[in-house]
Design a protein around this motif. Structure first.
Motif, PDB file in Angstrom:
ATOM      1  N   ASP A 347      14.582  11.706   0.970  1.00 56.26           N
ATOM      2  CA  ASP A 347      14.808  12.413  -0.306  1.00 56.26           C
ATOM      3  C   ASP A 347      13.590  13.265  -0.696  1.00 56.26           C
ATOM      4  OD1 ASP A 347      17.303  11.226  -0.496  1.00 56.26           O
ATOM      5  OD2 ASP A 347      16.541   9.520  -1.636  1.00 56.26           O
ATOM      6  N   LYS A 348      13.072  13.989   0.295  1.00 57.35           N
ATOM      7  CA  LYS A 348      11.954  14.927   0.115  1.00 57.35           C
ATOM      8  C   LYS A 348      10.622  14.240  -0.221  1.00 57.35           C
ATOM      9  CE  LYS A 348      14.966  18.718  -1.333  1.00 57.35           C
ATOM     10  NZ  LYS A 348      15.247  19.738  -2.367  1.00 57.35           N
ATOM     11  N   LYS A 349      10.609  12.916  -0.119  1.00 58.42           N
ATOM     12  CA  LYS A 349       9.369  12.187  -0.368  1.00 58.42           C
ATOM     13  C   LYS A 349       8.844  11.628   0.951  1.00 58.42           C
ATOM     14  CE  LYS A 349       7.348   8.341  -2.971  1.00 58.42           C
ATOM     15  NZ  LYS A 349       7.606   7.213  -3.890  1.00 58.42           N
ATOM     16  N   GLU A 350       7.568  11.906   1.252  1.00 56.19           N
ATOM     17  CA  GLU A 350       6.981  11.422   2.494  1.00 56.19           C
ATOM     18  C   GLU A 350       6.596   9.951   2.335  1.00 56.19           C
ATOM     19  OE1 GLU A 350       4.180  13.317   5.962  1.00 56.19           O
ATOM     20  OE2 GLU A 350       3.521  13.539   3.887  1.00 56.19           O
ATOM     21  N   ILE A 351       7.282   9.097   3.070  1.00 60.35           N
ATOM     22  CA  ILE A 351       7.078   7.646   2.965  1.00 60.35           C
ATOM     23  C   ILE A 351       6.012   7.170   3.942  1.00 60.35           C
ATOM     24  CG2 ILE A 351       8.218   5.394   3.016  1.00 60.35           C
ATOM     25  CD1 ILE A 351       9.316   7.285   0.885  1.00 60.35           C
ATOM     26  N   LEU A 352       6.077   7.633   5.180  1.00 64.69           N
ATOM     27  CA  LEU A 352       5.086   7.294   6.203  1.00 64.69           C
ATOM     28  C   LEU A 352       4.466   8.581   6.734  1.00 64.69           C
ATOM     29  CD1 LEU A 352       7.013   4.515   8.178  1.00 64.69           C
ATOM     30  CD2 LEU A 352       5.129   4.173   6.562  1.00 64.69           C
ATOM     31  N   LYS A 353       3.144   8.532   7.013  1.00 67.81           N
ATOM     32  CA  LYS A 353       2.420   9.754   7.370  1.00 67.81           C
ATOM     33  C   LYS A 353       1.611   9.543   8.654  1.00 67.81           C
ATOM     34  CE  LYS A 353       1.969  10.255   2.377  1.00 67.81           C
ATOM     35  NZ  LYS A 353       1.046  10.159   1.226  1.00 67.81           N
ATOM     36  N   LYS A 358      -0.461   1.020  18.594  1.00 70.27           N
ATOM     37  CA  LYS A 358      -0.017   0.359  19.822  1.00 70.27           C
ATOM     38  C   LYS A 358       0.035  -1.151  19.591  1.00 70.27           C
ATOM     39  CE  LYS A 358      -1.500   3.612  23.407  1.00 70.27           C
ATOM     40  NZ  LYS A 358      -2.304   3.769  24.637  1.00 70.27           N
ATOM     41  N   ILE A 359       1.144  -1.745  19.979  1.00 69.92           N
ATOM     42  CA  ILE A 359       1.331  -3.199  19.851  1.00 69.92           C
ATOM     43  C   ILE A 359       1.642  -3.748  21.239  1.00 69.92           C
ATOM     44  CG2 ILE A 359       2.728  -5.036  18.822  1.00 69.92           C
ATOM     45  CD1 ILE A 359       3.308  -3.068  16.499  1.00 69.92           C
ATOM     46  N   ASN A 360       0.829  -4.660  21.695  1.00 72.17           N
ATOM     47  CA  ASN A 360       0.989  -5.202  23.047  1.00 72.17           C
ATOM     48  C   ASN A 360       2.005  -6.340  23.076  1.00 72.17           C
ATOM     49  OD1 ASN A 360      -1.014  -3.459  24.053  1.00 72.17           O
ATOM     50  ND2 ASN A 360      -2.623  -4.884  23.384  1.00 72.17           N
ATOM     51  N   HIS A 361       2.498  -6.600  24.278  1.00 70.27           N
ATOM     52  CA  HIS A 361       3.413  -7.724  24.498  1.00 70.27           C
ATOM     53  C   HIS A 361       2.722  -9.035  24.136  1.00 70.27           C
ATOM     54  CE1 HIS A 361       6.311 -10.387  26.252  1.00 70.27           C
ATOM     55  NE2 HIS A 361       5.476 -10.801  27.198  1.00 70.27           N
ATOM     56  N   ASN A 362       3.481  -9.939  23.494  1.00 70.59           N
ATOM     57  CA  ASN A 362       2.991 -11.264  23.083  1.00 70.59           C
ATOM     58  C   ASN A 362       1.890 -11.186  22.026  1.00 70.59           C
ATOM     59  OD1 ASN A 362       4.713 -12.037  25.084  1.00 70.59           O
ATOM     60  ND2 ASN A 362       3.320 -13.467  26.069  1.00 70.59           N
ATOM     61  N   GLN A 363       1.797 -10.071  21.346  1.00 69.46           N
ATOM     62  CA  GLN A 363       0.810  -9.930  20.288  1.00 69.46           C
ATOM     63  C   GLN A 363       1.453 -10.246  18.945  1.00 69.46           C
ATOM     64  OE1 GLN A 363      -1.002  -6.002  20.031  1.00 69.46           O
ATOM     65  NE2 GLN A 363      -2.976  -6.897  19.469  1.00 69.46           N
ATOM     66  N   VAL A 364       0.686 -10.850  18.052  1.00 70.18           N
ATOM     67  CA  VAL A 364       1.153 -11.109  16.692  1.00 70.18           C
ATOM     68  C   VAL A 364       0.474 -10.090  15.780  1.00 70.18           C
ATOM     69  CG1 VAL A 364       1.271 -12.755  14.788  1.00 70.18           C
ATOM     70  CG2 VAL A 364       1.459 -13.562  17.150  1.00 70.18           C
ATOM     71  N   VAL A 365       1.274  -9.237  15.167  1.00 71.22           N
ATOM     72  CA  VAL A 365       0.748  -8.158  14.338  1.00 71.22           C
ATOM     73  C   VAL A 365       1.232  -8.355  12.902  1.00 71.22           C
ATOM     74  CG1 VAL A 365       0.713  -5.662  13.948  1.00 71.22           C
ATOM     75  CG2 VAL A 365       0.745  -6.569  16.280  1.00 71.22           C
ATOM     76  N   ALA A 366       0.290  -8.304  11.966  1.00 67.45           N
ATOM     77  CA  ALA A 366       0.633  -8.399  10.543  1.00 67.45           C
ATOM     78  C   ALA A 366       0.526  -7.011   9.918  1.00 67.45           C
ATOM     79  CB  ALA A 366      -0.294  -9.373   9.836  1.00 67.45           C
ATOM     80  N   ILE A 367       1.597  -6.579   9.256  1.00 67.10           N
ATOM     81  CA  ILE A 367       1.600  -5.309   8.521  1.00 67.10           C
ATOM     82  C   ILE A 367       1.396  -5.663   7.051  1.00 67.10           C
ATOM     83  CG2 ILE A 367       2.844  -3.178   8.039  1.00 67.10           C
ATOM     84  CD1 ILE A 367       2.381  -3.591  11.008  1.00 67.10           C
ATOM     85  N   VAL A 368       0.256  -5.256   6.478  1.00 63.50           N
ATOM     86  CA  VAL A 368      -0.065  -5.657   5.107  1.00 63.50           C
ATOM     87  C   VAL A 368      -0.370  -4.417   4.263  1.00 63.50           C
ATOM     88  CG1 VAL A 368      -0.997  -7.854   5.932  1.00 63.50           C
ATOM     89  CG2 VAL A 368      -2.552  -5.937   5.534  1.00 63.50           C
ATOM     90  N   GLY A 369      -0.309  -4.604   2.960  1.00 62.04           N
ATOM     91  CA  GLY A 369      -0.599  -3.507   2.043  1.00 62.04           C
ATOM     92  C   GLY A 369       0.017  -3.770   0.689  1.00 62.04           C
ATOM     93  N   GLU A 370      -0.339  -2.928  -0.261  1.00 62.60           N
ATOM     94  CA  GLU A 370       0.221  -3.054  -1.595  1.00 62.60           C
ATOM     95  C   GLU A 370       1.714  -2.725  -1.576  1.00 62.60           C
ATOM     96  OE1 GLU A 370      -1.364  -4.198  -4.050  1.00 62.60           O
ATOM     97  OE2 GLU A 370      -3.501  -3.894  -3.672  1.00 62.60           O
ATOM     98  N   PRO A 371       2.480  -3.195  -2.597  1.00 62.56           N
ATOM     99  CA  PRO A 371       3.898  -2.806  -2.682  1.00 62.56           C
ATOM    100  C   PRO A 371       4.032  -1.280  -2.690  1.00 62.56           C
ATOM    101  CG  PRO A 371       3.428  -4.569  -4.236  1.00 62.56           C
ATOM    102  CD  PRO A 371       2.085  -4.142  -3.676  1.00 62.56           C
ATOM    103  N   GLY A 372       4.986  -0.780  -1.907  1.00 63.84           N
ATOM    104  CA  GLY A 372       5.195   0.661  -1.841  1.00 63.84           C
ATOM    105  C   GLY A 372       4.321   1.364  -0.830  1.00 63.84           C
ATOM    106  N   SER A 373       3.575   0.597  -0.034  1.00 69.13           N
ATOM    107  CA  SER A 373       2.672   1.215   0.943  1.00 69.13           C
ATOM    108  C   SER A 373       3.396   1.673   2.205  1.00 69.13           C
ATOM    109  CB  SER A 373       1.551   0.243   1.311  1.00 69.13           C
ATOM    110  OG  SER A 373       2.092  -0.954   1.862  1.00 69.13           O
ATOM    111  N   GLY A 374       4.647   1.185   2.426  1.00 69.42           N
ATOM    112  CA  GLY A 374       5.429   1.628   3.576  1.00 69.42           C
ATOM    113  C   GLY A 374       5.764   0.542   4.576  1.00 69.42           C
ATOM    114  N   LYS A 375       5.488  -0.717   4.237  1.00 69.58           N
ATOM    115  CA  LYS A 375       5.731  -1.828   5.184  1.00 69.58           C
ATOM    116  C   LYS A 375       7.210  -1.929   5.564  1.00 69.58           C
ATOM    117  CE  LYS A 375       4.074  -5.084   2.485  1.00 69.58           C
ATOM    118  NZ  LYS A 375       3.757  -4.279   1.283  1.00 69.58           N
ATOM    119  N   THR A 376       8.095  -1.941   4.552  1.00 69.04           N
ATOM    120  CA  THR A 376       9.538  -2.068   4.814  1.00 69.04           C
ATOM    121  C   THR A 376      10.062  -0.872   5.592  1.00 69.04           C
ATOM    122  OG1 THR A 376       9.830  -3.368   2.795  1.00 69.04           O
ATOM    123  CG2 THR A 376      11.794  -2.362   3.739  1.00 69.04           C
TER     124      THR A 376
END
Length: 583
Positions: A347-353, A358-376
């Motif tokens: 809707d004309k709003k840039e959500i991710l920039k 890179k995420i490797n096989h068998n890696q555990v990656v946490a995506i963190v940030g304030e609400p509205g930062s783009g995690k979802t």
């Protein structure tokens, strides 16, 4: 009017995908039962004619023909009913399957355009109504042929009486059809209000606990009353025109029949007609009324069903904004993920920039940030709910939109913070993924829920109530995780899975992640400071951009946003996790 119904029939054939041969069989069975019904008054007139002439042989002959014709009429009608049932089941089953397959493919915005109330009504009543169309089309066509045959028969007996029949037919059909148009107009308005009522009622049932807690029920009931009042208003107007169509218009029948009786009495007294003709004319007038009523009923149903056809068509022809799935059938996915210059605009709003990661096989990656930062939004891209505006996401160096739908869904699974379970036994909930009980037990052991299930009186056969209300949120979450493990997917997405967990269950999550990372790539979003530290790589998002990437020890010293997230009070300060140190 003819063009209108031809259009309705064309739309039905397009949506129902019924074979032409089935239509013909339905039509022929209807044609024959109406043919024999048409012949009955004619044969009766001959019986009376020869009885009047005291010709016993001919009277008996036509009596036998009458009995045979009546038996053939009932046989044809029986066949017609059987074929109707077959076609109804075929159409209903076909449309239900297509609807469910469509719902599997629709994108995230679907529920914004078509609400749940309308969807439920469409899947149930609308599809059932469409299944009736095949029979109604046959009834209309054979009804018109029957009508024409009656007029021709009366014309051969008396031209003047035939003209009265024609005038009556035209006036009767016109008045009934006009009233039916108004019925259909208000029927559409009733359906819209019914959808609104069902949708709001569904929301009330789903959120009943919160509604009671915050005392919202009274205001919601007022909103339901407004919808109900509109429904009642339109329904009453619909019933008014129903009354005109099915009752008031019938005054024309009695007027016409009175005229026919008077004319036939005059003709009979003057010796210009026979008693057999009088009975034939009166019988055909009664049959004419029945044929018109049945035909108008069928046209009314077709007109109303066209509303259902449009509603089903809206769903089946809904244009998805998501991926056109590719045809890569590679099933031995390793699980290495890469975001290459990925941006997302909605809707004309840039959500991710410009996301590069890179995420490797068998890696555990946490995506963190304030609400509205783009995690979802990042998760939605991985789930192919959205397509990147720029850039590319790959798995094992293959663009994710190149994978076929089946292969992709088998290799990437998600566990949401509010999981869904069916009102069935635990085993049946797991059966949808893998029916092997040994595999189910192994998955439940890995999820840490097997021991709890074994304590239940019926074990894996324990029936979960609606939305799993007879177990805790944490136990439901663990069953959901076990169900995801059963899929054998290589990549697991955990969307804030500890949000609604009780302290004891939350303690199991770090152990679960350590166990699963042996054979899975795990990406999780979380607000829990303690769970962030379980990740081998932490990605900090800020306003749709990657602010920092690193381990807990690195980021706690170099990233102010991460330090803020870590310093926030969490349930661990009250003993949710055993390891409470920040460093």
């Amino acid at each position: 009017m003819v063009k209108e119904y031809l259009y309705f029939i064309k739309e039905y054939l397009k949506i129902a995908e019924i074979k032409a041969s089935y239509l013909w069989i339905n039509f022929l069975s209807a044609f024959f039962y109406k043919l024999f019904w048409f012949l009955l008054p004619l044969i009766s007139s001959y019986i009376i004619k020869y009885l009047t002439l005291q010709n016993k042989d001919m009277s008996y002959l036509f009596l036998c023909i009458f009995i045979l014709c009546y038996l053939l009429y009932n046989l044809s009608l029986y066949i017609n009913y059987k074929i109707y049932g077959f076609n109804m089941n075929l159409c209903y089953g076909n449309l239900q399957t297509r609807m469910l397959k469509k719902l599997e493919r629709v994108e995230h915005n679907f529920s914004r355009n078509i609400n749940k109330g309308r969807l439920i009504n469409t899947v149930n009543s609308d599809i059932l109504a469409i299944g009736d169309m095949n029979d109604r089309i046959s009834e209309i066509i054979t009804g018109l042929l029957h009508l024409l045959a009656i007029l021709v028969m009366v014309f051969t007996k008396n031209i003047f009486l035939a003209i009265i029949f024609i005038l009556f037919t035209l006036i009767y059909i016109t008045l009934k059809n006009n009233a039916d148009r108004m019925v259909n107009l208000y029927h559409n308005k009733v359906v819209i209000q019914d959808d609104k009522y069902s949708n709001l009622l569904t929301q009330i049932v789903n959120g009943l606990q919160e509604i009671k807690t915050f005392h919202m029920l009274e205001n919601l009931m007022k909103k339901l009353d407004v919808i109900q009042n509109r429904f009642t208003k339109y329904y009453n107007q619909k019933r008014t025109y129903y009354t005109i169509r099915d009752n008031d218009v019938k005054v024309i029948i009695y007027i016409t029949r009175t005229i026919l009786y008077l004319l036939l009495m005059i003709l009979l007294m003057k010796g210009k007609t026979e008693i057999s003709v009088l009975i034939l004319i009166i019988s055909y007038h009664e049959q004419l009324i029945t044929v018109i009523d049945e035909t108008i009923d069928s046209t009314a149903t077709v007109r109303e069903t066209h509303t259902s056809i449009k509603r089903v068509s809206d769903i089946l022809n809904y244009k998805e904004d998501n991926y056109l799935f590719g045809n890569v059938l590679k099933d031995d996915i390793y699980g290495a993920i890469e975001f290459r210059g990925v941006s997302l605009t909605i809707d004309k709003k840039e959500i991710l920039k410009n996301i590069n990661l890179k995420i490797n096989h068998n890696q555990v990656v946490a995506i963190v940030g304030e609400p509205g930062s783009g995690k979802t939004s990042l998760f939605n891209l991985l789930l192919r709910i959205y397509q990147p505006t720029k850039g590319m996401i790959t798995i094992d160096d293959i663009p994710i939109n190149d994978f076929s739908s089946d292969i992709y869904s088998k290799n990437i699974g998600i566990v949401n913070q509010a999981p869904f379970v069916f009102n069935m036994s635990i085993r049946k909930n797991l059966d949808f993924v893998d029916k092997n009980i040994n595999h189910q037990i192994e998955a439940c052991k890995r999820a840490g829920i097997h021991d709890f299930i074994e304590t239940l009186p019926n074990g894996y056969q324990t029936v979960l109530r609606e939305n799993g209300n007879n177990i805790s949120g944490g136990q439901k979450q663990m069953i959901s995780i076990a169900r995801t493990i059963l899929t054998d997917c290589e990549i697991l997405l955990f969307d804030d899975i500890t949000t609604f967990l009780d302290p004891d269950t939350a303690k199991l999550v770090p152990r679960l992640i350590k166990n699963l990372k042996k054979d899975h790539t795990i990406i999780m979003t979380t607000k829990k400071p303690e769970l962030m530290k379980e990740a081998s790589l932490i990605v900090v998002l800020n306003d749709g951009k990657i602010e920092a990437v690193g381990t807990h020890k690195e980021l706690i010293k170099t990233c102010e946003i991460y330090e803020t997230l870590q310093s926030r009070k969490s349930p661990s300060r009250m003993g949710v996790f055993d390891h409470d140190s920040i460093l």
